[in-house]
Design a protein around this motif. Structure first.
Motif, PDB file in Angstrom:
ATOM      1  N   TRP A 152       0.837  -1.203   0.000  1.00  0.00           N
ATOM      2  CA  TRP A 152       0.000   0.000   0.000  1.00  0.00           C
ATOM      3  C   TRP A 152       0.870   1.250   0.000  1.00  0.00           C
ATOM      4  O   TRP A 152       1.824   1.361   0.761  1.00  0.00           O
ATOM      5  N   HIS A 153       0.520   2.194  -0.852  1.00  0.00           N
ATOM      6  CA  HIS A 153       1.232   3.466  -0.937  1.00  0.00           C
ATOM      7  C   HIS A 153       0.240   4.584  -0.635  1.00  0.00           C
ATOM      8  O   HIS A 153      -0.754   4.758  -1.337  1.00  0.00           O
ATOM      9  N   GLU A 154       0.497   5.332   0.417  1.00  0.00           N
ATOM     10  CA  GLU A 154      -0.396   6.419   0.835  1.00  0.00           C
ATOM     11  C   GLU A 154       0.087   7.745   0.270  1.00  0.00           C
ATOM     12  O   GLU A 154       1.284   8.020   0.220  1.00  0.00           O
ATOM     13  N   ALA A 155      -0.884   8.562  -0.131  1.00  0.00           N
ATOM     14  CA  ALA A 155      -0.544   9.863  -0.706  1.00  0.00           C
ATOM     15  C   ALA A 155       0.004  10.807   0.353  1.00  0.00           C
ATOM     16  O   ALA A 155       0.891  11.614   0.090  1.00  0.00           O
ATOM     17  N   GLY A 156      -0.523  10.714   1.564  1.00  0.00           N
ATOM     18  CA  GLY A 156      -0.104  11.642   2.613  1.00  0.00           C
ATOM     19  C   GLY A 156      -0.863  12.960   2.518  1.00  0.00           C
ATOM     20  O   GLY A 156      -2.050  12.991   2.175  1.00  0.00           O
ATOM     21  N   THR A 157      -0.169  14.037   2.772  1.00  0.00           N
ATOM     22  CA  THR A 157      -0.812  15.354   2.847  1.00  0.00           C
ATOM     23  C   THR A 157      -0.849  16.043   1.492  1.00  0.00           C
ATOM     24  O   THR A 157       0.158  16.141   0.801  1.00  0.00           O
ATOM     25  N   VAL A 158      -2.035  16.496   1.124  1.00  0.00           N
ATOM     26  CA  VAL A 158      -2.227  17.324  -0.071  1.00  0.00           C
ATOM     27  C   VAL A 158      -2.449  18.755   0.399  1.00  0.00           C
ATOM     28  O   VAL A 158      -3.318  19.016   1.234  1.00  0.00           O
ATOM     29  N   THR A 159      -1.666  19.673  -0.115  1.00  0.00           N
ATOM     30  CA  THR A 159      -1.761  21.068   0.312  1.00  0.00           C
ATOM     31  C   THR A 159      -2.389  21.908  -0.791  1.00  0.00           C
ATOM     32  O   THR A 159      -1.889  21.929  -1.923  1.00  0.00           O
ATOM     33  N   ILE A 160      -3.472  22.598  -0.459  1.00  0.00           N
ATOM     34  CA  ILE A 160      -4.091  23.541  -1.384  1.00  0.00           C
ATOM     35  C   ILE A 160      -3.766  24.948  -0.892  1.00  0.00           C
ATOM     36  O   ILE A 160      -3.878  25.244   0.301  1.00  0.00           O
ATOM     37  N   SER A 161      -3.323  25.803  -1.795  1.00  0.00           N
ATOM     38  CA  SER A 161      -2.866  27.130  -1.383  1.00  0.00           C
ATOM     39  C   SER A 161      -3.199  28.162  -2.454  1.00  0.00           C
ATOM     40  O   SER A 161      -3.570  27.829  -3.586  1.00  0.00           O
TER      41      SER A 161
END
Length: 314
Positions: A152-161
């Motif tokens: 399993w590969h997790e994306a982690g944190t997606v930052t919208i700015s």
């Protein structure tokens, strides 16, 4: 909306990694949006302080007017920076499985239910995607993350700015949407042929075909004997075909972990992955035997998916 304690609110990781991963849509509000001045904003602030100093020393009313005007622009920009993200909603989309060392794509839906158009939005995972979101609209964005190993590969944190409107402030929101994909083992080079055996009853291997009455031709499949290739059709540029005989037995192979050559686990899984792809392309029935787990023989996309998932989670 779940409540958080004061300690959790000021936890440093919350400003970088965001809150706990969730499967639910994430609405951006005052609790999730953070704002800091950019380098341009800090330079603008220093300039304004110098103007204030000049106005104070020389008691110049025009300098005071300019200072207060620029200060009002500075503080109003904070509100516009906040509004550039406030009210947006992020949903997780579908993510397809990939092979190790390939880029995994994570789909994210961004919904703007307000009558305000959103400019200069940036979504960042490992790379940054820029977009402008129209009023009352929804967009689908795919962000990519390189994979290193199977599982399993997790994306982690997606930052919208966003740095809208003047670039003086950067408003950002780190979001975790519980995005993950299953990574299959890296496929070995197509050097080793599919395993062969004299009969289905042997429990593993590829069945040798009979040589009875000529029946017809079919498109060449991996594992077909060279002597059955229809060379005349190949010479005429019609493609690669194999002769088919009426006495041929049904083709079925077993891909066995214990019988696969390799110096370590990953090398064996890589070879098995290659064979699964070859057998699926050939359209033959095949099964997979791993220590503690077996996939019964079959064919088609569902069979390939079962085998690849078993290899990925081994």
């Amino acid at each position: 909306m779940s409540s958080i304690t004061l300690n959790e609110r000021w936890r440093r990781s919350r400003f970088i990694a965001g809150e706990k991963a969730t499967d639910e849509p994430v609405a951006l509000n005052h609790r999730r949006i953070f704002i800091l001045p950019t380098k341009r904003g800090l330079g603008f602030l220093v300039l304004n302080l110098l103007l204030l100093l000049v106005a104070f020393i020389y008691n110049n009313n025009l300098a005071y007017l300019l200072t207060f005007l620029l200060s009002s622009v500075f503080f109003i920009a904070i509100l516009h920076s906040f509004n550039s993200l406030s009210g947006l909603t992020l949903y997780k989309g579908h993510s397809k499985s990939v092979f190790a060392e390939e880029a995994a794509g994570f789909e994210i839906h961004i919904n703007n239910p307000t009558p305000i158009e959103r400019y200069n939005l940036q979504l960042t995972l490992q790379k940054t995607e820029n977009l402008t979101l129209a009023a009352d609209s929804r967009r689908l964005i795919t962000l990519y993350s390189m994979t290193q190993k199977r599982g399993w590969h997790e994306a982690g944190t997606v930052t919208i700015s966003s740095t809208y409107p003047l670039g003086l402030f950067r408003a950002w929101s780190p979001v975790q949407l519980n995005l993950k994909v299953l990574v299959y083992p890296k496929s070995a080079n197509a050097d080793a042929p599919l395993p062969e055996s004299s009969s289905v009853q042997s429990g593993q291997g590829y069945n040798k075909k009979g040589m009875d009455d000529f029946y017809g031709i079919h498109e060449y499949q991996a594992g077909d004997p060279i002597k059955q290739i229809h060379w005349k059709a190949f010479a005429k540029g019609q493609g690669l075909f194999s002769k088919q005989y009426g006495g041929e037995e049904p083709t079925e192979i077993w891909l066995d972990y214990d019988a696969t050559a390799g110096h370590h686990v990953e090398e064996r899984l890589s070879q098995l992955c290659r064979w699964v792809l070859d057998a699926d392309k050939a359209g033959i029935d095949y099964g997979l035997s791993l220590p503690g787990h077996k996939v019964t023989p079959g064919h088609g996309p569902t069979q390939a998916q079962k085998c690849l998932e078993a290899l990925a989670l081994f």
